[in-house]
Write a protein that holds these residues in place. Sequence first.
Motif: not given
Length: 69
Positions: A16-26, A56-60, A63-69
């Motif tokens: 599956y593919l998800k469009e995501v937005e996140f912040t890392k190191d500001g 991998y842990e950050e991507m997981l 994924d968990e925070q963005t919910g179901e596909v």
Amino acid sequence: MIENVSKNGSPEITGYLKEVEFTKDGVTYWGNLYWEKDHGFNFFPDDEDKDPDLTYEEMLFIDEQTGEV
């Protein structure tokens, strides 16, 4: 005419593919988080010059925070 209908459940999800937005190191990133059964996660940033080099842990976690596909 409808033929070959299975009532054993839905097909197995192989990716599956998800469009995501996140912040890392500001820094805020936008892009696509892709999961494939045989290969795990990949992140494709919208801006190729801004690659967050995710583990991998950050991507997981994303994924968990963005919910179901």
